[in-house]
Each structure stands twice: as structure tokens, then as C-alpha cells.
Design a protein around this motif. Structure first.
Motif, PDB file in Angstrom:
ATOM      1  N   LEU A 135      82.141  50.753  48.376  1.00 42.05           N
ATOM      2  CA  LEU A 135      81.642  49.411  48.113  1.00 42.05           C
ATOM      3  C   LEU A 135      80.426  49.552  47.214  1.00 42.05           C
ATOM      4  CD1 LEU A 135      81.206  46.355  48.614  1.00 42.05           C
ATOM      5  CD2 LEU A 135      80.039  46.978  50.732  1.00 42.05           C
ATOM      6  N   THR A 137      77.213  48.078  45.044  1.00 39.65           N
ATOM      7  CA  THR A 137      76.300  46.940  45.204  1.00 39.65           C
ATOM      8  C   THR A 137      75.312  46.845  44.038  1.00 39.65           C
ATOM      9  OG1 THR A 137      74.782  48.271  46.554  1.00 39.65           O
ATOM     10  CG2 THR A 137      76.487  47.050  47.721  1.00 39.65           C
ATOM     11  N   THR A 177      85.611  48.122  46.216  1.00 41.48           N
ATOM     12  CA  THR A 177      85.053  46.794  46.440  1.00 41.48           C
ATOM     13  C   THR A 177      83.731  46.702  45.695  1.00 41.48           C
ATOM     14  OG1 THR A 177      86.113  46.681  48.605  1.00 41.48           O
ATOM     15  CG2 THR A 177      84.293  45.156  48.194  1.00 41.48           C
ATOM     16  N   LEU A 179      80.267  44.305  44.951  1.00 40.99           N
ATOM     17  CA  LEU A 179      79.388  43.196  45.318  1.00 40.99           C
ATOM     18  C   LEU A 179      78.330  43.073  44.236  1.00 40.99           C
ATOM     19  CD1 LEU A 179      77.794  42.434  48.778  1.00 40.99           C
ATOM     20  CD2 LEU A 179      76.351  42.604  46.754  1.00 40.99           C
ATOM     21  N   LYS A 181      75.137  41.390  43.131  1.00 43.84           N
ATOM     22  CA  LYS A 181      74.033  40.651  43.734  1.00 43.84           C
ATOM     23  C   LYS A 181      73.526  39.570  42.787  1.00 43.84           C
ATOM     24  CE  LYS A 181      72.059  44.705  44.600  1.00 43.84           C
ATOM     25  NZ  LYS A 181      71.287  45.851  45.135  1.00 43.84           N
ATOM     26  N   THR A 185      76.001  35.570  45.248  1.00 48.07           N
ATOM     27  CA  THR A 185      76.574  36.913  45.243  1.00 48.07           C
ATOM     28  C   THR A 185      78.096  36.825  45.219  1.00 48.07           C
ATOM     29  OG1 THR A 185      74.687  37.934  46.345  1.00 48.07           O
ATOM     30  CG2 THR A 185      76.822  39.005  46.639  1.00 48.07           C
ATOM     31  N   ILE A 187      81.746  38.901  45.459  1.00 48.04           N
ATOM     32  CA  ILE A 187      82.340  40.105  46.050  1.00 48.04           C
ATOM     33  C   ILE A 187      83.837  40.080  45.809  1.00 48.04           C
ATOM     34  CG2 ILE A 187      82.654  41.438  48.183  1.00 48.04           C
ATOM     35  CD1 ILE A 187      80.260  39.552  49.252  1.00 48.04           C
ATOM     36  N   ILE A 217      74.828  46.100  55.293  1.00 50.96           N
ATOM     37  CA  ILE A 217      76.256  46.348  55.040  1.00 50.96           C
ATOM     38  C   ILE A 217      76.702  47.588  55.794  1.00 50.96           C
ATOM     39  CG2 ILE A 217      78.003  46.881  53.316  1.00 50.96           C
ATOM     40  CD1 ILE A 217      76.286  45.361  51.270  1.00 50.96           C
ATOM     41  N   ALA A 230      85.393  43.976  51.813  1.00 50.63           N
ATOM     42  CA  ALA A 230      84.919  42.732  51.202  1.00 50.63           C
ATOM     43  C   ALA A 230      84.433  41.754  52.261  1.00 50.63           C
ATOM     44  CB  ALA A 230      86.018  42.105  50.351  1.00 50.63           C
ATOM     45  N   ALA A 233      81.131  43.047  53.735  1.00 55.14           N
ATOM     46  CA  ALA A 233      80.076  42.863  52.740  1.00 55.14           C
ATOM     47  C   ALA A 233      79.648  41.405  52.656  1.00 55.14           C
ATOM     48  CB  ALA A 233      80.557  43.350  51.374  1.00 55.14           C
ATOM     49  N   ALA A 234      80.615  40.498  52.706  1.00 56.58           N
ATOM     50  CA  ALA A 234      80.292  39.070  52.642  1.00 56.58           C
ATOM     51  C   ALA A 234      79.492  38.641  53.863  1.00 56.58           C
ATOM     52  CB  ALA A 234      81.574  38.247  52.528  1.00 56.58           C
ATOM     53  N   ALA A 237      75.991  39.955  53.433  1.00 55.55           N
ATOM     54  CA  ALA A 237      75.237  39.196  52.435  1.00 55.55           C
ATOM     55  C   ALA A 237      74.805  37.845  52.996  1.00 55.55           C
ATOM     56  CB  ALA A 237      76.079  39.001  51.178  1.00 55.55           C
TER      57      ALA A 237
END
Length: 277
Positions: A135, A137, A177, A179, A181, A185, A187, A217, A230, A233-234, A237
């Protein structure tokens, strides 16, 4: 189709420990972050992982003294040992241009492992390497550099449609994945519809908050490693933005006040408790 992530989406992903849980089953987060130049990034990520509910935090970077001074619960050593890590966080507070051979070997081993890896800041040049689920970022500048390295077209990231297109394209190219920022954000995973998270107050745009997000995360991924990256991560966030709103007094439409990154980490337990109440 772009999915707007919500409070309810986040609440159902937060895992409450049961009487049968122990520190390992609650989630083990490993961090290879920080450096002599930027020890604070390691402190912020470790603090956030603990505050977001990790049962065990392992630190293997170069900011051991600073990490232990703030969080003595952390297991800090120069190697992984026998600890079974559920999610790794790498790159925060590091610089690829000053990466030693030993550090490169450690990062390669992490990226070749089975545990998911949150790849931030100074490790983004390693995107696409290794076999671990990853993932990424990046912030906007790092994202533009990543796309240039991949030979992808430059897009106007000020427009959400173009941001979404770029994130989806990058995720598919890297089979990872991504993300991106920002105030909203975005993703996307290689096989999932994109998600947008837009609950963060403007006070969150301050140094170090990305290091906090990486730790959050890591904690959520380690707590539920079978969930799509995902989604974790969502949820992280959204929780990060909600903690910032609480810390800054910007909840419920109020103007709020300035905060620093550590304020966001400190607000995480209260934010989680509110969502679970």
C-alpha cells in the motif's frame, strides 16, 4: 464508480478485542522508519500504531532511543527475530539517497515477505519491487515523481476526476494499492473501485501527520489482515481525519484551532471510542 467513505463504513471495520485475544492476535505492527536526521517520523508512526489499537509494536529502524523514550512498550531491536509481523510500515522519515546497504537488505526482505507493507516517503522508490502486498501512501509531489518514474502521463491533480484516474492507473500498473493524500484522499487497489475520504479538517495539513496516518494504517491492517488493503486504508484515513477534527476542535462545523501531528495520534483512542459507542 468513486465511493465516498463514511463514518459507518469505518465503524464496522474497527475490531474490538475479545476475551480470547492476546497481544499477538490484536495485531503486530513492524516499523522500519525514521533516521538520525528524522527520528520524529519514527516516534509519530509508533505512537499512532499503539494509539490505533495495535497489540504489539516492533521497531527496527535507526531512531530506537527516541522511540523508546516516548513509547517504552515498544520492542526495539535491529532484526525482526521470531516475531510474526502482521503489517509493516517502511520509509517514513528516511531518504533513499542516503540508504545504506544494510537498510536496503532489510527493506528487500520486508518487501519479499508475506505481510502487507505500507510504503511511505523515503521508500516509495521501491514501489513495484518484492512480492508482498503493498500500500503506497504518497503526497501529491511524491505521487508525481512516482508516475514519472513509471513513464505515466502527467495529470492535473487539482481536479478530483483526474486524481482518481491517476490513482487507479498507478495502482493497476504497480499491482498495488495506492493512497494519494490530500484534502480529499483518493484510494484505489488494482482490482477495486476507487474510494475517496473527505472528512479531514484543514488543520490536518501540517508536518508529520502523514507519519501518523502510516502508523494507523499499519495497526488496522495488522488487526484484520484478510481485509482488502483499500478498505483498511480508507478506514484509517477516515479515523485519522476524525481524530484531527476532535483534536483541533473542528468537529460539527466549528472553525477549530491549530494542531501538531502528535495531537492527532493522542486523539485516536477517543475517536475510536466514539465510533464504537
Amino acid at each position: 464508480m468513486l465511493r465516498e467513505w463514511t463514518r459507518a463504513d469505518t465503524s464496522v471495520l474497527l475490531r474490538v478485542p475479545s476475551v480470547d485475544d492476546d497481544k499477538y492476535s490484536r495485531g503486530v505492527v513492524g516499523l522500519r522508519t525514521g533516521s538520525a536526521a528524522y527520528p520524529g517520523a519514527a516516534v509519530l508512526g509508533v505512537e499512532a500504531a499503539w494509539r490505533a489499537g495495535a497489540g504489539y509494536v516492533l521497531y527496527t529502524g535507526e531512531a530506537r532511543d527516541a522511540v523508546l523514550a516516548k513509547r517504552p512498550e515498544t520492542v526495539a531491536r535491529t532484526e525482526v527475530g521470531r516475531t510474526r509481523v502482521g503489517a509493516w510500515v517502511i520509509g517514513s522519515g528516511t531518504d533513499a539517497e542516503h540508504r545504506s546497504a544494510d537498510e536496503r537488505a532489510e527493506l528487500d526482505a520486508i518487501l519479499r515477505g508475506d505481510a502487507a507493507v505500507v510504503v511511505d516517503a523515503g521508500a516509495l522508490d521501491l514501489a513495484g519491487e518484492g512480492s508482498a502486498p503493498t500500500l503506497l501512501t504518497p503526497h501529491a509531489g511524491e505521487f508525481a515523481q512516482l508516475r514519472a518514474r513509471l513513464g505515466l502521463d502527467e495529470l492535473d491533480l487539482s481536479h478530483e476526476d483526474d486524481r482518481t484516474t491517476a490513482v487507479v492507473e498507478t495502482a493497476r500498473r504497480l499491482r498495488a494499492t495506492v493512497l494519494l493524500k490530500g484534502a480529499r484522499t483518493v484510494i484505489a487497489g488494482p482490482d477495486h473501485d476507487p474510494i475517496v475520504v473527505g472528512n479531514a479538517p484543514s488543520w490536518l495539513s501540517t508536518a508529520g501527520t502523514g507519519d501518523v496516518l502510516a502508523g494507523v494504517i499499519g495497526a488496522l491492517v495488522a488487526a484484520d489482515p484478510g481485509r482488502p488493503l483499500a478498505q483498511s486504508a480508507a478506514a484509517a484515513a477516515w479515523l485519522h481525519g476524525h481524530a484531527a477534527a476532535r483534536a483541533s476542535g473542528a468537529a460539527h462545523g466549528a472553525a477549530g484551532h491549530p494542531i501538531v501531528a502528535l495531537d492527532v495520534a493522542d486523539a485516536l483512542p477517543g475517536a475510536i471510542g466514539e465510533l464504537l459507542s
